[in-house]
Scaffold this motif. Structure first.
Motif, PDB file in Angstrom:
ATOM      1  N   LYS A   1       0.301  -5.018   3.288  1.00 24.95           N
ATOM      2  CA  LYS A   1       0.627  -3.945   4.221  1.00 24.95           C
ATOM      3  C   LYS A   1       2.084  -4.078   4.653  1.00 24.95           C
ATOM      4  O   LYS A   1       2.543  -5.167   4.990  1.00 24.95           O
ATOM      5  CB  LYS A   1      -0.275  -4.001   5.461  1.00 24.95           C
TER       6      LYS A   1
ATOM      7  N   ASN B   1      -6.888  -0.775   0.087  1.00 25.71           N
ATOM      8  CA  ASN B   1      -6.593  -1.691   1.181  1.00 25.71           C
ATOM      9  C   ASN B   1      -5.725  -2.838   0.677  1.00 25.71           C
ATOM     10  O   ASN B   1      -5.609  -3.069  -0.528  1.00 25.71           O
ATOM     11  CB  ASN B   1      -7.889  -2.241   1.776  1.00 25.71           C
TER      12      ASN B   1
ATOM     13  N   ASN C   1      -2.906   4.551  -3.169  1.00 23.16           N
ATOM     14  CA  ASN C   1      -2.993   5.535  -2.101  1.00 23.16           C
ATOM     15  C   ASN C   1      -3.762   5.003  -0.898  1.00 23.16           C
ATOM     16  O   ASN C   1      -4.008   3.804  -0.770  1.00 23.16           O
ATOM     17  CB  ASN C   1      -3.637   6.821  -2.629  1.00 23.16           C
ATOM     18  N   GLU C   2      -4.141   5.940  -0.015  1.00 27.08           N
ATOM     19  CA  GLU C   2      -4.787   5.548   1.233  1.00 27.08           C
ATOM     20  C   GLU C   2      -6.136   4.873   1.022  1.00 27.08           C
ATOM     21  O   GLU C   2      -6.674   4.231   1.929  1.00 27.08           O
ATOM     22  CB  GLU C   2      -4.971   6.784   2.126  1.00 27.08           C
ATOM     23  N   LYS C   3      -6.710   4.966  -0.186  1.00 24.18           N
ATOM     24  CA  LYS C   3      -7.997   4.347  -0.467  1.00 24.18           C
ATOM     25  C   LYS C   3      -7.856   2.865  -0.833  1.00 24.18           C
ATOM     26  O   LYS C   3      -8.861   2.163  -0.921  1.00 24.18           O
ATOM     27  CB  LYS C   3      -8.695   5.092  -1.594  1.00 24.18           C
TER      28      LYS C   3
ATOM     29  N   GLN D   1       2.558  -0.746   9.295  1.00 22.56           N
ATOM     30  CA  GLN D   1       1.107  -0.704   9.397  1.00 22.56           C
ATOM     31  C   GLN D   1       0.560  -1.900  10.181  1.00 22.56           C
ATOM     32  O   GLN D   1      -0.617  -2.229  10.108  1.00 22.56           O
ATOM     33  CB  GLN D   1       0.477  -0.660   8.001  1.00 22.56           C
TER      34      GLN D   1
ATOM     35  N   THR E   1       0.840  -1.189   0.000  1.00 22.11           N
ATOM     36  CA  THR E   1       0.000   0.000   0.000  1.00 22.11           C
ATOM     37  C   THR E   1       0.878   1.244   0.000  1.00 22.11           C
ATOM     38  O   THR E   1       1.933   1.278   0.627  1.00 22.11           O
ATOM     39  CB  THR E   1      -0.928   0.003   1.228  1.00 22.11           C
ATOM     40  N   TYR E   2       0.455   2.264  -0.696  1.00 18.66           N
ATOM     41  CA  TYR E   2       1.148   3.533  -0.896  1.00 18.66           C
ATOM     42  C   TYR E   2       2.259   3.441  -1.936  1.00 18.66           C
ATOM     43  O   TYR E   2       2.929   4.436  -2.209  1.00 18.66           O
ATOM     44  CB  TYR E   2       1.718   4.107   0.419  1.00 18.66           C
TER      45      TYR E   2
ATOM     46  N   ARG F   1       4.271   9.014   4.846  1.00 14.93           N
ATOM     47  CA  ARG F   1       3.096   8.986   3.985  1.00 14.93           C
ATOM     48  C   ARG F   1       2.108  10.037   4.437  1.00 14.93           C
ATOM     49  O   ARG F   1       1.876  10.205   5.636  1.00 14.93           O
ATOM     50  CB  ARG F   1       2.432   7.605   4.025  1.00 14.93           C
ATOM     51  N   TYR F   2       1.542  10.713   3.461  1.00 23.25           N
ATOM     52  CA  TYR F   2       0.552  11.751   3.748  1.00 23.25           C
ATOM     53  C   TYR F   2      -0.607  11.557   2.777  1.00 23.25           C
ATOM     54  O   TYR F   2      -0.402  11.443   1.568  1.00 23.25           O
ATOM     55  CB  TYR F   2       1.156  13.147   3.586  1.00 23.25           C
ATOM     56  N   ASN F   3      -1.789  11.520   3.317  1.00 25.07           N
ATOM     57  CA  ASN F   3      -2.967  11.313   2.479  1.00 25.07           C
ATOM     58  C   ASN F   3      -3.062  12.383   1.403  1.00 25.07           C
ATOM     59  O   ASN F   3      -2.984  13.580   1.671  1.00 25.07           O
ATOM     60  CB  ASN F   3      -4.240  11.345   3.328  1.00 25.07           C
TER      61      ASN F   3
END
Length: 916
Positions: free
Chosen positions: A138, A108, A104-106, A142, A48-49, A660-662
């Motif tokens: 992940k 999973n 991104n953060e959306k 996380q 993720t990310y 990480r930043y949304n």
């Protein structure tokens, strides 16, 4: 047509019928030229990310030249629930394009599929689409876990008892003690078992449950939820033992078994996970006679010979975990033809054997054999089988590398037998990777030279993509699908193909046998004779997109074409400002806006006027892209964190992660990034006229445009639970729900007191002066189209109310504009530069590990077949894998891998680098 030398035991008859068949087929191919698509990715694993980088190559399937039918390729990211979480298009120039997907953060963690296709490819079915399945995990920061699972199955009268033992640990292999978790067993979307547990001091859980006898073992999953941080871990659960389920399928060569004729029968055994599995057994007749044995050779596939008899039926019997299983073979036809193609006996020739039953031979009717490859018909001939057989010898050098199809057609143009084989001349491009410097240290700038030539040694001008990955984190799979296996093999086969690269990794008899059985077992999504020979020629359902265009039709009140009408197309772009285009509809009411600018996100507004330049009543019907339905491939990947044995995978997910930043891509930040400040705030408050409240739901312009002419009432009904009209409601949040004779808009039991349109309310006093008339609000919501509106907010304070901002600004007097239509196409993903850090070699500071060291999607070789690229090594010693793939877009393509070693800096010794 290619002329080949034939050796026939039967004299070829008049070829007039064959020539007619070829003309029909060639006409159909000319109107329906197929496309092939391949995507190369920077690496096989992602967290993720991360950002997925890829390059797309789109070919005419017959020539491997750039497809001229499609100027864009649609990319979809599909989760394990078969939902599309991201869809966009990439522009294609001369058959080449590139793009990226930001996880991104959306996004999973879970199993995802990248699916790619053109609008034109939808005419040929989803077997022709490109797809790649992988797991997004992940990282350790996380809270990612490793899971080990073992279970015992016991059969009881009420069902099957499962005793399961789980062990949980973190990515450093430290156990997870005294953690509250929820364990859930599901069958698809249905929950079969759920309970809460506390892990022991060793991170263990013991659970027992009853598995229903009729449970579908192909749909079972275990879901572990960490109740502390809500992290979820889901993986397929296969009980095994006596419940192990194998799908055993049989495919006779040519298509059918025929009594009295010897046939080769391929089979494939598929386990619950959708992958091939070993199996062996016996073929028995209904009389108990043992006909032959069978056993898988590779990935659950194998074959055997059988001569069916008129008085017998046949079944395959095998034993699995102490249980005997019986699967019937296809029933044999009483009469017919049998086709056999021998591609293994000779390296230079292939042999076609056609056999028939005596009554068909006595009829002495004509038949045709059509041979096709790479989208072209190579040979067509007519023959009769008066002696009951026909043998044909063909030279392999008359065919291109790839799949060759053989079809026997009768006098009524009905296909009787079909068979596919694979021919490989090993004529791919030769790619050489070389480094001009012998000494490299961590953080050094590295230069690589690439030399490309064809099979004859001539230099090649082409476009290539290069991925350099760190072996400490990425383990490249040499057996995975690549540009060679995709274009020559998997793009023309049905279903999921395991380890397609294996069939090209070595050149020996075992590989040739396995490849031949793959061709027997999984067929080919090739030319459809039934469609081609229809009396009325088929028209394409999905149109080509040769450029970035917008097309459609104008229809008047009587649904007749509105010809010679003027259309204006408006849009606003940050780059170009106001864009205005115009065109005129033709006699069929059709219109085209060609060569529209390539912009990542854009919304169009169309307006149509009549000949007198006044607003027209014509309906605008756009040719809007309709996405393909999502269908699963039946393969369920086991997540990486189950029973981890791969140290590279463990290091990959356990590596240090960048901040990480949304909503922020850290690679695009040019200056200093300030620390994130989190502001805790409730729902936004709005005040309009006498109403004040907090926004419960908002519809932005993008969603409204995509809804088109859907009324606001229908749109909100679908999106907001409890919205509609009703008689039972309360007029304020403090009131009591009572029955009213006059229906009103409601959300649940609360009345929508007012619809405020462009600042103007719809709360009009009723005729008796005792209150408002809610019918005005209902009529407005049911008459206005979503694309006539820019924004909707549903708010609640003392009262429930809705604010609407229209495009025209005419308030409640806004009515649907039949001559105006808003449209937002699928967004385009425009090329972006891969992030390339510049290291200061004098700095001793550590840097964030990079699994992908470098990604170069468009490396162009010159007339001498040469190109070069450069990148920076990471800040630590290690080995890198270099993978280069590409094509000259003129029928030739190739792939090459290499290794690069970066030694640690040592004063007394030199640092060595080598590309092998």
């Amino acid at each position: 047509m290619v002329i080949v030398a034939l050796k026939l035991d039967a004299v070829a008859q008049d070829t007039g019928a064959v020539k007619k068949l070829i003309r029909i087929a060639e006409d159909q191919r000319a109107r329906f030229p197929a496309e092939k698509l391949y995507l190369q990715f920077d690496r096989p694993n992602y967290t993720t990310y991360d950002t997925i980088w890829f390059k797309a190559s789109l070919f005419n399937a017959a020539t491997y030249s750039p497809s001229r039918l499609s100027s864009k390729v649609y990319i979809e990211l599909i989760n394990d629930s078969s939902s599309v979480v991201n869809r966009f298009a990439i522009p294609m120039v001369s058959g080449l394009g590139q793009g990226y997907i930001v996880l991104n953060e959306k996004i999973n963690d879970g199993t995802y599929t990248v699916r790619a296709y053109t609008n034109w490819m939808q005419n040929f079915g989803d077997d022709t689409y490109f797809s790649k399945q992988f797991y997004v995990g992940k990282p350790s920061d996380q809270g990612s876990w490793l899971i080990s699972e073992q279970h015992i199955l016991k059969t009881l009268p009420q069902g099957n008892e499962v005793s399961i033992a789980l062990k949980l640990s973190n990515l450093n292999n430290a156990v997870i003690p005294y953690r509250d978790i929820e364990l859930r067993l599901t069958e698809g979307k249905k929950t079969l078992f759920k309970n809460n547990y506390l892990t022991s001091d060793g991170g263990n859980i013991i659970a027992n449950f009853i598995l229903p006898k009729k449970a579908d073992t192909r749909q079972l999953s275990l879901l572990i939820t960490d109740k502390t941080n809500k992290n979820k871990y889901s993986f397929p659960f296969y009980p095994g033992g006596q419940l192990q389920d194998i799908d055993l399928q049989f495919m006779p060569e040519g298509g059918n078994l025929v009594n009295g004729l010897s046939s080769r029968v391929a089979f494939k055994a598929i386990s619950e996970d959708g992958l091939g599995t070993p199996v062996n057994g016996k073929i028995l007749s209904n009389t108990g006679r043992e006909v032959c044995n069978f056993a898988t050779v590779h990935n659950g596939m194998g074959s055997f010979f059988i001569m069916p008899q008129a008085s017998e039926t046949y079944a395959a019997k095998y034993e699995l975990n102490g249980v005997t299983h019986s699967v019937p073979l296809p029933l044999a036809q009483p009469s017919g033809l049998a086709l056999r193609v021998d591609n293994l006996s000779s390296p230079d020739s292939l042999y076609v054997y056609i056999r028939t039953t005596p009554e068909i031979a006595a009829a002495n009717k004509p038949y045709s054999l059509i041979i096709q490859s790479a989208g072209e018909i190579y040979l067509g001939l007519s023959f009769k089988i008066s002696r009951g057989f026909t043998n044909i010898q063909l030279a392999k050098n008359n065919f291109m590398s790839g799949i060759v199809g053989f079809t026997v057609i009768d006098a009524d143009n009905k296909p009787l037998c079909e068979r596919r084989i694979f021919i490989d001349h090993h004529d791919r491009l030769n790619l050489e990777i070389a480094d001009p410097q012998s000494r490299y240290q961590p953080k050094d700038s590295i230069a690589l030279n690439v030399n490309v030539c064809d099979v004859n040694g001539a230099p090649v001008i082409g476009s290539f993509a290069v991925a350099v990955t760190d072996d400490a984190f990425i383990k490249a799979d040499p057996l995975a699908d690549n540009i060679v296996s995709r274009l020559l093999l998997t793009s023309e086969l049905k279903g999921y193909i395991e380890t397609p690269g294996w069939y090209f990794a070595s050149d020996n008899i075992n590989t040739a046998i396995a490849l031949d059985e793959l061709m027997l077992a999984q067929g080919w999504t090739g030319f459809d004779w039934d469609k081609a020979l229809q009396v009325v020629p088929l028209q394409p359902k999905f149109k080509p997109e040769p450029d970035n265009r917008l097309t459609g039709t104008l229809r008047n009140l009587f649904n007749k074409p509105a010809k010679d009408s003027k259309l204006n197309l408006f849009s606003i772009s940050k780059k170009y400002g106001l864009l205005v285009f115009d065109t005129v509809s033709n006699a069929r009411g059709e219109f085209v806006f060609d060569n529209l600018p390539l912009l990542d996100t854009i919304s169009y507004t169309l307006r149509v006027n009549n000949k007198k330049d006044k607003a027209s009543t014509a309906d605008i019907v756009l040719d809007i892209f309709k996405p393909a339905d999502v269908t699963g491939n039946g393969v369920r990947l086991m997540p990486w964190y189950m029973h981890v044995k791969d140290t590279a995978m463990l290091a990959y997910f356990n590596r240090p992660q960048p901040p990480r930043y949304n909503g922020i891509d850290i690679s695009e930040v040019k200056g200093r990034l300030l620390k994130e400040v989190k502001i805790k705030a409730g729902k936004p408050n709005i005040i309009v006229g006498q109403y004040s409240g907090y926004v419960q739901k908002e519809f932005a312009e993008k969603e409204l445009v995509e809804a088109g002419k859907t009324t606001l009432y229908d749109l909100i009904s679908r999106k907001v639970g409890g919205f509609g009209t009703g008689h039972l409601y309360r007029e304020s949040i403090f009131g009591k729900a009572t029955y009213h004779e006059q229906p009103a808009l409601v959300v649940g039991m609360t009345m929508v007191s007012d619809i405020i349109v462009d600042g103007q309310g719809t709360s009009i006093m009723s005729a008796d002066g005792k209150g408002s008339d809610p019918q005005t609000a209902i009529d407005f919501m049911k008459s206005i189209g979503a694309d006539d509106v820019k924004n909707i907010k549903i708010a609640e304070g003392m009262n429930m109310f809705i604010t609407v901002t229209t495009r025209s600004g005419n308030g409640i007097f806004t009515r649907p504009a039949f001559n105006i239509l808003s449209y937002r196409p699928v967004p385009l993903c425009l090329p972006r530069q891969f992030y390339r850090p510049k290291y200061d070699v004098k700095s001793a500071a550590a840097f964030t590990p990079r699994p992908t060291i470098h990604w170069e999607p468009n490396l162009i070789t010159d007339k001498n077949g040469r190109a070069s690229l450069s990148f920076f090594a990471a800040d630590k010693p290690g080995t890198y894998t270099v993978i280069i793939e590409g094509t000259d877009m003129n029928g030739n393509f190739g792939r090459q891998t290499g290794k690069m070693v970066i030694s640690p800096p040592v004063r007394a010794a030199t640092t060595q680098s080598a590309v092998k």
